[in-house]
Structures are given as structure tokens and as C-alpha cells.
Design a protein around this motif. Structure first.
Motif, PDB file in Angstrom:
ATOM      1  N   LYS A 236      29.111  -1.531  61.602  1.00  0.00           N
ATOM      2  CA  LYS A 236      28.268  -0.370  61.294  1.00  0.00           C
ATOM      3  C   LYS A 236      27.985  -0.219  59.805  1.00  0.00           C
ATOM      4  O   LYS A 236      27.030   0.462  59.424  1.00  0.00           O
ATOM      5  CB  LYS A 236      28.912   0.910  61.827  1.00  0.00           C
ATOM      6  N   ASN A 237      28.816  -0.823  58.942  1.00  0.00           N
ATOM      7  CA  ASN A 237      28.576  -0.771  57.495  1.00  0.00           C
ATOM      8  C   ASN A 237      28.126  -2.124  56.963  1.00  0.00           C
ATOM      9  O   ASN A 237      28.428  -2.483  55.825  1.00  0.00           O
ATOM     10  CB  ASN A 237      29.836  -0.299  56.775  1.00  0.00           C
ATOM     11  N   SER A 238      27.417  -2.877  57.835  1.00  0.00           N
ATOM     12  CA  SER A 238      26.807  -4.176  57.484  1.00  0.00           C
ATOM     13  C   SER A 238      27.810  -5.327  57.443  1.00  0.00           C
ATOM     14  O   SER A 238      27.411  -6.484  57.505  1.00  0.00           O
ATOM     15  CB  SER A 238      26.072  -4.104  56.131  1.00  0.00           C
ATOM     16  N   THR A 239      29.101  -5.043  57.311  1.00  0.00           N
ATOM     17  CA  THR A 239      30.125  -6.079  57.386  1.00  0.00           C
ATOM     18  C   THR A 239      31.091  -5.730  58.514  1.00  0.00           C
ATOM     19  O   THR A 239      31.324  -4.551  58.802  1.00  0.00           O
ATOM     20  CB  THR A 239      30.893  -6.208  56.065  1.00  0.00           C
ATOM     21  N   TRP A 240      31.662  -6.754  59.141  1.00  0.00           N
ATOM     22  CA  TRP A 240      32.564  -6.516  60.267  1.00  0.00           C
ATOM     23  C   TRP A 240      33.924  -6.023  59.798  1.00  0.00           C
ATOM     24  O   TRP A 240      34.496  -6.558  58.849  1.00  0.00           O
ATOM     25  CB  TRP A 240      32.735  -7.802  61.076  1.00  0.00           C
ATOM     26  N   LYS A 241      34.410  -4.986  60.465  1.00  0.00           N
ATOM     27  CA  LYS A 241      35.747  -4.465  60.210  1.00  0.00           C
ATOM     28  C   LYS A 241      36.514  -4.390  61.524  1.00  0.00           C
ATOM     29  O   LYS A 241      35.913  -4.237  62.595  1.00  0.00           O
ATOM     30  CB  LYS A 241      35.682  -3.091  59.553  1.00  0.00           C
ATOM     31  N   THR A 242      37.846  -4.482  61.419  1.00  0.00           N
ATOM     32  CA  THR A 242      38.713  -4.478  62.598  1.00  0.00           C
ATOM     33  C   THR A 242      39.733  -3.356  62.478  1.00  0.00           C
ATOM     34  O   THR A 242      40.349  -3.177  61.423  1.00  0.00           O
ATOM     35  CB  THR A 242      39.456  -5.819  62.725  1.00  0.00           C
ATOM     36  N   TYR A 243      39.900  -2.605  63.572  1.00  0.00           N
ATOM     37  CA  TYR A 243      40.856  -1.499  63.600  1.00  0.00           C
ATOM     38  C   TYR A 243      41.703  -1.591  64.877  1.00  0.00           C
ATOM     39  O   TYR A 243      41.190  -1.892  65.954  1.00  0.00           O
ATOM     40  CB  TYR A 243      40.150  -0.141  63.596  1.00  0.00           C
ATOM     41  N   THR A 244      42.977  -1.324  64.749  1.00  0.00           N
ATOM     42  CA  THR A 244      43.832  -1.157  65.926  1.00  0.00           C
ATOM     43  C   THR A 244      43.814   0.325  66.289  1.00  0.00           C
ATOM     44  O   THR A 244      44.380   1.149  65.587  1.00  0.00           O
ATOM     45  CB  THR A 244      45.268  -1.624  65.655  1.00  0.00           C
ATOM     46  N   VAL A 245      43.143   0.646  67.393  1.00  0.00           N
ATOM     47  CA  VAL A 245      42.961   2.034  67.797  1.00  0.00           C
ATOM     48  C   VAL A 245      44.209   2.566  68.498  1.00  0.00           C
ATOM     49  O   VAL A 245      44.693   3.659  68.207  1.00  0.00           O
ATOM     50  CB  VAL A 245      41.723   2.166  68.706  1.00  0.00           C
ATOM     51  N   LEU A 246      44.726   1.796  69.436  1.00  0.00           N
ATOM     52  CA  LEU A 246      45.958   2.145  70.138  1.00  0.00           C
ATOM     53  C   LEU A 246      46.853   0.917  70.151  1.00  0.00           C
ATOM     54  O   LEU A 246      46.424  -0.169  70.541  1.00  0.00           O
ATOM     55  CB  LEU A 246      45.669   2.585  71.578  1.00  0.00           C
ATOM     56  N   LYS A 247      48.096   1.067  69.742  1.00  0.00           N
ATOM     57  CA  LYS A 247      48.999  -0.069  69.644  1.00  0.00           C
ATOM     58  C   LYS A 247      49.989  -0.064  70.804  1.00  0.00           C
ATOM     59  O   LYS A 247      50.683   0.925  71.043  1.00  0.00           O
ATOM     60  CB  LYS A 247      49.756  -0.048  68.308  1.00  0.00           C
ATOM     61  N   GLY A 248      50.022  -1.167  71.554  1.00  0.00           N
ATOM     62  CA  GLY A 248      50.998  -1.346  72.612  1.00  0.00           C
ATOM     63  C   GLY A 248      50.766  -0.490  73.844  1.00  0.00           C
ATOM     64  O   GLY A 248      51.685  -0.302  74.644  1.00  0.00           O
ATOM     65  N   LYS A 249      49.538   0.011  74.037  1.00  0.00           N
ATOM     66  CA  LYS A 249      49.288   0.926  75.164  1.00  0.00           C
ATOM     67  C   LYS A 249      48.231   0.428  76.148  1.00  0.00           C
ATOM     68  O   LYS A 249      47.935   1.096  77.130  1.00  0.00           O
ATOM     69  CB  LYS A 249      48.866   2.294  74.631  1.00  0.00           C
ATOM     70  N   CYS A 250      47.652  -0.743  75.880  1.00  0.00           N
ATOM     71  CA  CYS A 250      46.517  -1.209  76.668  1.00  0.00           C
ATOM     72  C   CYS A 250      46.955  -2.293  77.650  1.00  0.00           C
ATOM     73  O   CYS A 250      47.636  -3.248  77.273  1.00  0.00           O
ATOM     74  CB  CYS A 250      45.449  -1.756  75.722  1.00  0.00           C
ATOM     75  N   GLY A 251      46.553  -2.143  78.914  1.00  0.00           N
ATOM     76  CA  GLY A 251      46.888  -3.127  79.933  1.00  0.00           C
ATOM     77  C   GLY A 251      45.839  -4.209  80.050  1.00  0.00           C
ATOM     78  O   GLY A 251      45.009  -4.409  79.157  1.00  0.00           O
ATOM     79  N   ASP A 252      45.856  -4.927  81.180  1.00  0.00           N
ATOM     80  CA  ASP A 252      44.985  -6.084  81.355  1.00  0.00           C
ATOM     81  C   ASP A 252      43.694  -5.776  82.108  1.00  0.00           C
ATOM     82  O   ASP A 252      42.872  -6.667  82.306  1.00  0.00           O
ATOM     83  CB  ASP A 252      45.727  -7.184  82.127  1.00  0.00           C
ATOM     84  N   GLY A 253      43.519  -4.530  82.564  1.00  0.00           N
ATOM     85  CA  GLY A 253      42.363  -4.193  83.384  1.00  0.00           C
ATOM     86  C   GLY A 253      41.088  -4.028  82.579  1.00  0.00           C
ATOM     87  O   GLY A 253      41.059  -4.175  81.359  1.00  0.00           O
ATOM     88  N   LYS A 254      40.037  -3.680  83.291  1.00  0.00           N
ATOM     89  CA  LYS A 254      38.715  -3.544  82.683  1.00  0.00           C
ATOM     90  C   LYS A 254      38.665  -2.405  81.669  1.00  0.00           C
ATOM     91  O   LYS A 254      39.407  -1.438  81.763  1.00  0.00           O
ATOM     92  CB  LYS A 254      37.686  -3.307  83.792  1.00  0.00           C
ATOM     93  N   ILE A 255      37.764  -2.530  80.712  1.00  0.00           N
ATOM     94  CA  ILE A 255      37.557  -1.506  79.700  1.00  0.00           C
ATOM     95  C   ILE A 255      36.072  -1.158  79.660  1.00  0.00           C
ATOM     96  O   ILE A 255      35.215  -2.028  79.794  1.00  0.00           O
ATOM     97  CB  ILE A 255      38.060  -1.994  78.315  1.00  0.00           C
ATOM     98  N   ASP A 256      35.760   0.137  79.535  1.00  0.00           N
ATOM     99  CA  ASP A 256      34.383   0.604  79.447  1.00  0.00           C
ATOM    100  C   ASP A 256      34.265   1.588  78.290  1.00  0.00           C
ATOM    101  O   ASP A 256      35.128   2.465  78.118  1.00  0.00           O
ATOM    102  CB  ASP A 256      33.947   1.295  80.739  1.00  0.00           C
ATOM    103  N   SER A 257      33.186   1.480  77.525  1.00  0.00           N
ATOM    104  CA  SER A 257      32.985   2.366  76.380  1.00  0.00           C
ATOM    105  C   SER A 257      31.567   2.898  76.369  1.00  0.00           C
ATOM    106  O   SER A 257      30.624   2.210  76.748  1.00  0.00           O
ATOM    107  CB  SER A 257      33.281   1.620  75.071  1.00  0.00           C
ATOM    108  N   ILE A 258      31.421   4.152  75.928  1.00  0.00           N
ATOM    109  CA  ILE A 258      30.105   4.749  75.718  1.00  0.00           C
ATOM    110  C   ILE A 258      30.149   5.584  74.449  1.00  0.00           C
ATOM    111  O   ILE A 258      31.234   5.986  73.988  1.00  0.00           O
ATOM    112  CB  ILE A 258      29.659   5.646  76.896  1.00  0.00           C
ATOM    113  N   PHE A 259      28.971   5.837  73.881  1.00  0.00           N
ATOM    114  CA  PHE A 259      28.850   6.757  72.757  1.00  0.00           C
ATOM    115  C   PHE A 259      28.081   7.968  73.251  1.00  0.00           C
ATOM    116  O   PHE A 259      26.935   7.847  73.702  1.00  0.00           O
ATOM    117  CB  PHE A 259      28.127   6.096  71.586  1.00  0.00           C
TER     118      PHE A 259
END
Length: 286
Positions: A236-259
Motif C-alpha cells: 500500500k506504500n509502494s513497497t512490500w511490507k510484512t507484518y505478523t498479525v497473530l502469532k501462533g493462533k492460525c490453523g491450516d483451514g481456509k482464510i477469507d478477507s474483505i475490506f
């Protein structure tokens, strides 16, 4: 409402399609009583307070997803991952008034995804096991395909296909070794040409990925990986950035996102096998 479990249907679709009048359009499978275990009957379920059910055809049971075009026609892509004569990718539509089905590729495939490259024109991305590649095809020549990238050393990497302003956007992960590390990348097709950007060259193995585009065309990629982290990648700021949003809480199932309403909303499978939702404003990760 209709109880799909009670009627014997099982739904394998990325989302229920909703038209401008609020009616649902769903592609669903139903096991064939006494039939071959390699096939199920696929049905088109349409309704809001009153439902209609029409048969699409007899199709492989593994994966199925659908998309509704602006004229109200349904486009369905399904596949069979088995090592048998039914293996392949199938495309069905009722654009001519009744459903017809075409086999697009006749070998083992996975993860079919569909979007409209322009109004009413389906574009499909899927994984070909025999070529080890991400394959792309587009109407009117859906049986022709081009290979966008190798999927790495294992045949089940995740992908997410979206469209905005007649540009196709594909986010995906490819295994660089068996379930240990992944490469995360995005490809954008503009004026008929694909361009690849590698977001992360080596990250813990990614099991699921979802892409959301904002109104400015910026990419927001969410993944769950073998470290159980929900990771957020954005340009979003023209260069790629990486963030850990939730640590150790995500399983292997599907993920869906909306804004929606100024916030990102991510539905994901937790390590406790519950479906959880995490929401945050863009300012949380500048």
C-alpha cells in the motif's frame, strides 16, 4: 431458507453468490445414490424465501467453486484430484439457458479458481500435477492454457485469484521444500501480459492464502503458515511490507478477507479448529 445438510447436499464453493435482489446462487454437490463413487450430481440452488433447484450435471466431487455474472448466469469450475480417468478440470455454465459442461484439462489438478477478466468472460487458474505448474485459461478458449509459474516440490500450494478494473491479480505460495518453507508471490495481468513479484523468498510453509484489493488497487495478502502465524503482506506504500498479525493462533483451514467500513476483516481457522474473525484498520500497520 433451505437446509443443505438435511437435503443431502454438500457445498464446496468459495462463496455463495448474491444478486442485486438479494437472492442466493449456489453450486452444490450431492452424492449419487447407487452411482459411481468417482462422481456426484451437481445442482444449482437459487433463492431467497423460495428456492429452486436445477441439476447442473454429473461431475467429479473433489473441489467446486462458482461465480455469478452481471447478467445472472452462473459459471462453475470443478475438478477431480484422483489418479483416474475422471481427473481434470471441468467448466459449466447456463449462459445458453441450460447448463453445459466442458472438460478443460484431462489430468490430475487442484485448487481451481475463477474470476471475470472482463464482464461475463471467465478466467480460470488451477494447479496441474503433471506439469508442476499454475495453469491459466480464459474464455473463449478455456481448453487452451498457459503456465504462469512452477508450484515447487509439492502439488497442493494455495492460491487466490481476484479482479479489479479488468486486471487479474493472483496471489499464491509455492513450496521450496516439503512443508518447511514457501515462496510467496503475486502476479498481475495487464493488457494480456502477466508480471510476477516475489513478496517473500523464504517463509515458513504457507498452507492458505487470500488476497484483497483496496479501491486504489493496492494488494493485501493474508496467509497462515506452519508456524501458526497469520501474516499480512501489503504494497500500500509502494513497497512490500510484512507484518505478523497473530502469532501462533492460525490453523491450516481456509482464510477469507474483505475490506469493509474502513477495516479489514479476516475469517480464519484457529489452532483450536474454531472459525475466528480478526479485524483491524489499515492504520494499525502503517
Amino acid at each position: 431458507s433451505i437446509n443443505l445438510v438435511k437435503t443431502g447436499f454438500f457445498v464446496r464453493t468459495d462463496s455463495a453468490n448474491i444478486d442485486s435482489k438479494g437472492a442466493y446462487h449456489i453450486a452444490a454437490n450431492k452424492f449419487v445414490t447407487g452411482g459411481s463413487p468417482d462422481f456426484v450430481d451437481a445442482y444449482y440452488l437459487k433463492g431467497k424465501s423460495v428456492w429452486s433447484i436445477n441439476k447442473i450435471g454429473t461431475m467429479p466431487p473433489t473441489e467446486l467453486t462458482s461465480l455469478l455474472d452481471s447478467s445472472g448466469y452462473l459459471h462453475v469450475v470443478s475438478n477431480d484430484t484422483g489418479n483416474n480417468p475422471t481427473a481434470g478440470v471441468y467448466y459449466s455454465t447456463n449462459k445458453t439457458g441450460t447448463f453445459s459442461t466442458t472438460k478443460l484439462y484431462g489430468s490430475t489438478t487442484a485448487k481451481p479458481s475463477i474470476a471475470f477478466s472482463s464482464p461475463g468472460i471467465p478466467a480460470i487458474v488451477y494447479i496441474q500435477w503433471d506439469t508442476h505448474g499454475f495453469a491459466f485459461s480464459e474464455a473463449p478458449n478455456l481448453t487452451n492454457y498457459s503456465t504462469l509459474d512452477s508450484y515447487g516440490v509439492d502439488h497442493g500450494p494455495p492460491l487466490s485469484l481476484k479482479v479489479q478494473s479488468n486486471k487479474l491479480h493472483l496471489a499464491y505460495a509455492k513450496y521450496i521444500d516439503y512443508y518447511v518453507n514457501s515462496e510467496v508471490a503475486i502476479q498481475v495481468r495487464s493488457s494480456g501480459k502477466w508480471a510476477k513479484t516475489t513478496i517473500a523468498q523464504k517463509t515458513p510453509a504457507v498452507f492458505t492464502v487470500d488476497l484483497t484489493l483496496d479501491s486504489n488497487g493496492n494488494h493485501h495478502v493474508f496467509t497462515c503458515n506452519s508456524s501458526k502465524d497469520l501474516t499480512y503482506y501489503t504494497d500500500k506504500n509502494s513497497t512490500w511490507k510484512t507484518y505478523t498479525v497473530l502469532k501462533g493462533k492460525c490453523g491450516d483451514g481456509k482464510i477469507d478477507s474483505i475490506f469493509h467500513n474502513g477495516r479489514f476483516h479476516i475469517a480464519y481457522t484457529s489452532t483450536g479448529n474454531t472459525i475466528d474473525i480478526y479485524s483491524f484498520p489499515p492504520s494499525a500497520y502503517p
